[in-house]
Design a protein around this motif. Structure first.
Motif, PDB file in Angstrom:
ATOM      1  N   THR A  23       0.817  -1.219   0.000  1.00  0.00           N
ATOM      2  CA  THR A  23       0.000   0.000   0.000  1.00  0.00           C
ATOM      3  C   THR A  23       0.851   1.269   0.000  1.00  0.00           C
ATOM      4  N   SER A  58      -6.228  -3.044  -0.285  1.00  0.00           N
ATOM      5  CA  SER A  58      -6.290  -1.957   0.704  1.00  0.00           C
ATOM      6  C   SER A  58      -7.084  -0.759   0.196  1.00  0.00           C
ATOM      7  N   MET A  87      -5.004  -6.991   4.292  1.00  0.00           N
ATOM      8  CA  MET A  87      -5.258  -5.942   3.304  1.00  0.00           C
ATOM      9  C   MET A  87      -6.494  -5.129   3.695  1.00  0.00           C
ATOM     10  N   VAL A  90      -5.795  -2.728   6.514  1.00  0.00           N
ATOM     11  CA  VAL A  90      -5.142  -1.500   6.066  1.00  0.00           C
ATOM     12  C   VAL A  90      -6.163  -0.562   5.420  1.00  0.00           C
TER      13      VAL A  90
END
Length: 280
Positions: A23, A58, A87, A90
């Motif tokens: 990310t 994300s 993911m 996040v």
């Protein structure tokens, strides 16, 4: 260079560390943005739509969907699904606007029929080509995914899936599963013959009136270079839009109906539906 999907499942590979690394990488952010914008171009949505983000990670692609200006048909509302809890964690920390669902697309798309106007997927569906155990087949995972996706889209809806096939066999496996699920399909190749080649599987669900062609895939990719239209349904239909009786598509459909009834049928081959020569 080894591919992550060859060694680990997506939920294991994208742990907390990998999810943060993915990310925060400016390189990945730029590539993801470029591919998402390309997918939006292919979707060609003229008004705010409800979009399913498949393998949303994300939320990098979702942020772009939310920020499409009104003069370009946005902003769009989206729901993201991903198999990696890290993911999605996040994505929650980044406070993305879309709703998030922890789910394995290889087990299907768990939404009501006709829920979405469109769907998008960036660098995700190639993970379905790898079986995590001897009890799971890539063909089965692809079938469940595309059948579920087809059902979840409205009639006339579109989906664009960017993916990285490992080889031609995977490419055929993925596109074949989409066509078998009922989609009109076209495969678009960007930057061909380079190491940066990207494949976009453009899918349509019949029954709409896209560009006056009833949701035909050829209308979506009209005028584009390097497009391989995989919609076999048109070549085997008569003037009324029905599958020609006796054609290969008609025979395969009948075989599938018989199999669902539990009957044993002969395997389909290159000779299925082929006209026999007249013997003198």
């Amino acid at each position: 260079m080894s591919r992550p999907e060859d060694t680990l499942s997506a939920d294991v590979h994208y742990n907390d560390s990998e999810a943060r690394k993915y990310t925060t990488s400016s390189r990945i952010q730029n590539i993801q943005a470029s591919m998402t914008n390309r997918a939006l171009e292919l979707l060609d949505l003229s008004s705010p739509s409800l979009i399913l983000d498949i393998g949303c990670g994300s939320g990098l692609s979702g942020e772009i969907l939310s920020s499409v200006p009104s003069d370009e048909g946005g902003p769009h509302v989206w729901i993201g699904m991903d198999v990696s809890a890290s993911m999605l964690d996040v994505a929650l920390q980044r406070d993305v606007e879309g709703d998030l669902l922890l789910a394995d697309i290889g087990q299907g798309v768990p939404f009501r029929a006709g829920t979405f106007d469109a769907a998008i997927s960036i660098s995700a569906i190639q993970w379905l080509c790898n079986a995590e155990s001897s009890e799971v087949s890539p063909q089965g995972r692809l079938s469940r995914f595309f059948n579920g996706l087809y059902a979840s889209l409205k009639r006339g809806g579109r989906a664009v899936c960017q993916f990285y096939p490992k080889n031609d066999e995977q490419k055929k496996m993925i596109t074949g599963a989409a066509v078998k699920a009922g989609f009109g399909a076209g495969l678009l190749e960007d930057d061909p013959q380079t190491k940066n080649v990207k494949y976009y599987l453009v899918l349509t669900v019949g029954g709409g009136n896209l560009e006056g062609n009833g949701g035909d895939i050829t209308g979506v990719v009209k005028g584009m270079e390097g497009v391989d239209v995989l919609d076999v349904r048109h070549s085997n239909k008569n003037g009324k839009g029905e599958i020609k009786k006796g054609s290969k598509a008609w025979i395969v459909k009948k075989k599938e109906q018989m199999e669902r009834k539990g009957k044993v049928v002969k395997a389909t081959s290159k000779y299925t539906g082929r006209k026999r020569r007249v013997a003198f």
